[in-house]
Design a protein around this motif. Structure first.
Motif, PDB file in Angstrom:
ATOM      1  N   TRP A  45       0.824  -1.209   0.000  1.00 53.21           N
ATOM      2  CA  TRP A  45       0.000   0.000   0.000  1.00 53.21           C
ATOM      3  C   TRP A  45       0.857   1.257   0.000  1.00 53.21           C
ATOM      4  O   TRP A  45       0.560   2.249  -0.655  1.00 53.21           O
ATOM      5  CB  TRP A  45      -0.915   0.002   1.227  1.00 53.21           C
ATOM      6  N   LEU A  46       1.927   1.235   0.797  1.00 53.30           N
ATOM      7  CA  LEU A  46       2.736   2.426   0.959  1.00 53.30           C
ATOM      8  C   LEU A  46       3.579   2.728  -0.266  1.00 53.30           C
ATOM      9  O   LEU A  46       3.814   3.884  -0.599  1.00 53.30           O
ATOM     10  CB  LEU A  46       3.638   2.279   2.192  1.00 53.30           C
ATOM     11  N   THR A  47       4.095   1.703  -0.931  1.00 57.33           N
ATOM     12  CA  THR A  47       5.016   1.917  -2.040  1.00 57.33           C
ATOM     13  C   THR A  47       4.354   1.868  -3.400  1.00 57.33           C
ATOM     14  O   THR A  47       4.984   2.140  -4.416  1.00 57.33           O
ATOM     15  CB  THR A  47       6.129   0.849  -2.011  1.00 57.33           C
ATOM     16  N   GLY A  48       3.076   1.501  -3.468  1.00 53.98           N
ATOM     17  CA  GLY A  48       2.415   1.392  -4.760  1.00 53.98           C
ATOM     18  C   GLY A  48       2.883   0.182  -5.529  1.00 53.98           C
ATOM     19  O   GLY A  48       2.788   0.147  -6.759  1.00 53.98           O
ATOM     20  N   GLU A  52      -0.315  -3.399 -11.089  1.00 54.20           N
ATOM     21  CA  GLU A  52      -0.823  -2.159 -11.692  1.00 54.20           C
ATOM     22  C   GLU A  52       0.251  -1.077 -11.714  1.00 54.20           C
ATOM     23  O   GLU A  52       0.451  -0.399 -12.731  1.00 54.20           O
ATOM     24  CB  GLU A  52      -2.039  -1.671 -10.913  1.00 54.20           C
ATOM     25  N   ALA A  53       0.969  -0.934 -10.593  1.00 58.43           N
ATOM     26  CA  ALA A  53       2.031   0.069 -10.541  1.00 58.43           C
ATOM     27  C   ALA A  53       3.147  -0.277 -11.513  1.00 58.43           C
ATOM     28  O   ALA A  53       3.718   0.600 -12.170  1.00 58.43           O
ATOM     29  CB  ALA A  53       2.581   0.177  -9.122  1.00 58.43           C
ATOM     30  N   GLY A  54       3.463  -1.570 -11.621  1.00 61.96           N
ATOM     31  CA  GLY A  54       4.504  -1.992 -12.553  1.00 61.96           C
ATOM     32  C   GLY A  54       4.123  -1.709 -13.990  1.00 61.96           C
ATOM     33  O   GLY A  54       4.961  -1.288 -14.796  1.00 61.96           O
ATOM     34  N   ALA A  55       2.845  -1.934 -14.324  1.00 60.94           N
ATOM     35  CA  ALA A  55       2.376  -1.667 -15.683  1.00 60.94           C
ATOM     36  C   ALA A  55       2.445  -0.176 -16.002  1.00 60.94           C
ATOM     37  O   ALA A  55       2.836   0.214 -17.104  1.00 60.94           O
ATOM     38  CB  ALA A  55       0.943  -2.177 -15.853  1.00 60.94           C
ATOM     39  N   ALA A  58       6.109   0.692 -16.603  1.00 62.16           N
ATOM     40  CA  ALA A  58       6.588   0.202 -17.895  1.00 62.16           C
ATOM     41  C   ALA A  58       6.019   1.038 -19.032  1.00 62.16           C
ATOM     42  O   ALA A  58       6.720   1.338 -20.012  1.00 62.16           O
ATOM     43  CB  ALA A  58       6.207  -1.266 -18.071  1.00 62.16           C
ATOM     44  N   PHE A  59       4.763   1.440 -18.924  1.00 60.60           N
ATOM     45  CA  PHE A  59       4.141   2.262 -19.966  1.00 60.60           C
ATOM     46  C   PHE A  59       4.873   3.592 -20.097  1.00 60.60           C
ATOM     47  O   PHE A  59       5.200   4.043 -21.202  1.00 60.60           O
ATOM     48  CB  PHE A  59       2.666   2.494 -19.635  1.00 60.60           C
ATOM     49  N   GLY A  60       5.152   4.232 -18.955  1.00 58.52           N
ATOM     50  CA  GLY A  60       5.859   5.493 -18.989  1.00 58.52           C
ATOM     51  C   GLY A  60       7.270   5.357 -19.522  1.00 58.52           C
ATOM     52  O   GLY A  60       7.748   6.204 -20.288  1.00 58.52           O
ATOM     53  N   ALA A 266      15.298   1.480 -13.541  1.00 58.17           N
ATOM     54  CA  ALA A 266      14.769   2.717 -12.953  1.00 58.17           C
ATOM     55  C   ALA A 266      14.140   2.494 -11.576  1.00 58.17           C
ATOM     56  O   ALA A 266      13.889   3.446 -10.842  1.00 58.17           O
ATOM     57  CB  ALA A 266      13.736   3.339 -13.893  1.00 58.17           C
ATOM     58  N   ALA A 267      13.870   1.225 -11.268  1.00 60.37           N
ATOM     59  CA  ALA A 267      13.196   0.921 -10.001  1.00 60.37           C
ATOM     60  C   ALA A 267      14.137   1.134  -8.814  1.00 60.37           C
ATOM     61  O   ALA A 267      15.342   1.012  -8.922  1.00 60.37           O
ATOM     62  CB  ALA A 267      12.696  -0.516 -10.025  1.00 60.37           C
TER      63      ALA A 267
END
Length: 267
Positions: A45-48, A52-55, A58-60, A266-267
């Motif tokens: 929850w805290l880090t996203g 969904e966050a990974g997608a 990657a899109f960006g 980038a992670a």
């Protein structure tokens, strides 16, 4: 919720509950496990974190590759196409020209430009390849759009539902470079093509193929139809559907690998 039963009563006095070593160990493991699970969920929850966050990341990342990645990573000098030819034959493509990165003003026929307009044009990258015999030439392109995930998904659904990738009036244009085997590769020489709208990246990938000798083609054919068993058109018999489909698939696959690597870094 977990509740414990009332202690047994004998003679009006509660009996002491004895806990064995195995039971105590099990209880400790349970508490530890719940703590770990709770910590992981809280961290998510805290880090996203999560799919969904990974997608989104990657899109960006994919949208920045046109200026963050060397051209050789997107369009390698040589591309191996194991099993990509007719009947599962191997193919090798050699890059003979790279177009300067540009906009889309003159890169597409008017109808295709109109169909792609909803996602916009941030940058267009193109390269032209020839096969090992220099009999065929194929231009492969990566259109980097301005769209968000919803916009790309909508365009992908439209291309799929309306079969826009099969319409000959929506063929991509080739990139002809002087002094190469593709010098005579113009619009009338287009023989087979493929277009792929990526819903998980702001990219439209495509390829268009033709003969290197400059012959014109009266009835171009979508690559998906030209590669089918029993296809008898001239582009199909010459393997030009395999050229467009095979090269486009491998460039798209390489794009996804590059996106994955860049996202992890980038992670």
């Amino acid at each position: 919720m977990v509740s414990f039963a009332e202690p047994d009563v004998f003679g009006g006095r509660p009996r002491r509950l004895r806990v064995g070593p195995r039971a105590a160990a099990a209880a400790a493991c349970l508490v530890l496990g719940l703590g770990l699970i709770g910590g992981a969920v809280t961290g998510s929850w805290l880090t996203g974190d999560g799919a969904e966050a990974g997608a989104r990341s990657a899109f960006g990342t994919a949208g920045t590759l046109w200026h963050n990645v060397p051209v050789d990573e997107l369009f390698p000098p040589t591309v191996q196409g194991t099993g990509a030819g007719p009947g599962g034959a191997d193919r090798t493509w050699t890059r003979i020209a790279v177009a300067p990165d540009s906009g889309c003003a003159h890169a597409f026929d008017p109808l295709l430009r109109k169909a792609l307009a909803p996602v916009g044009c941030r940058r267009l990258l193109r390269a032209t390849y020839t096969d090992s015999t220099q009999s065929h030439v194929t231009t492969v392109g990566l259109l980097f759009t301005k769209a968000d995930p919803a916009g790309m998904s909508a365009l992908a659904a439209r291309f799929r539902d309306e079969r826009l990738d099969r319409r000959a009036d929506l063929m991509p244009r080739p990139y002809a470079a002087r002094g190469t085997a593709a010098a005579g590769f113009g619009d009338p020489q287009r023989a087979a093509w493929t277009i792929s709208v990526l819903p998980d990246a702001p990219v439209v990938a495509y390829a268009v193929s033709g003969w290197a000798d400059g012959r014109t083609v009266d009835s171009p054919q979508p690559a998906a139809d030209a590669v089918r068993s029993g296809a008898t058109t001239a582009p199909a018999q010459a393997g030009l559907g395999n050229e467009a489909q095979g090269l486009s698939d491998r460039i798209e696959r390489r794009l996804r690998q590059t996106v994955g690597t860049a996202t992890e870094n980038a992670a």
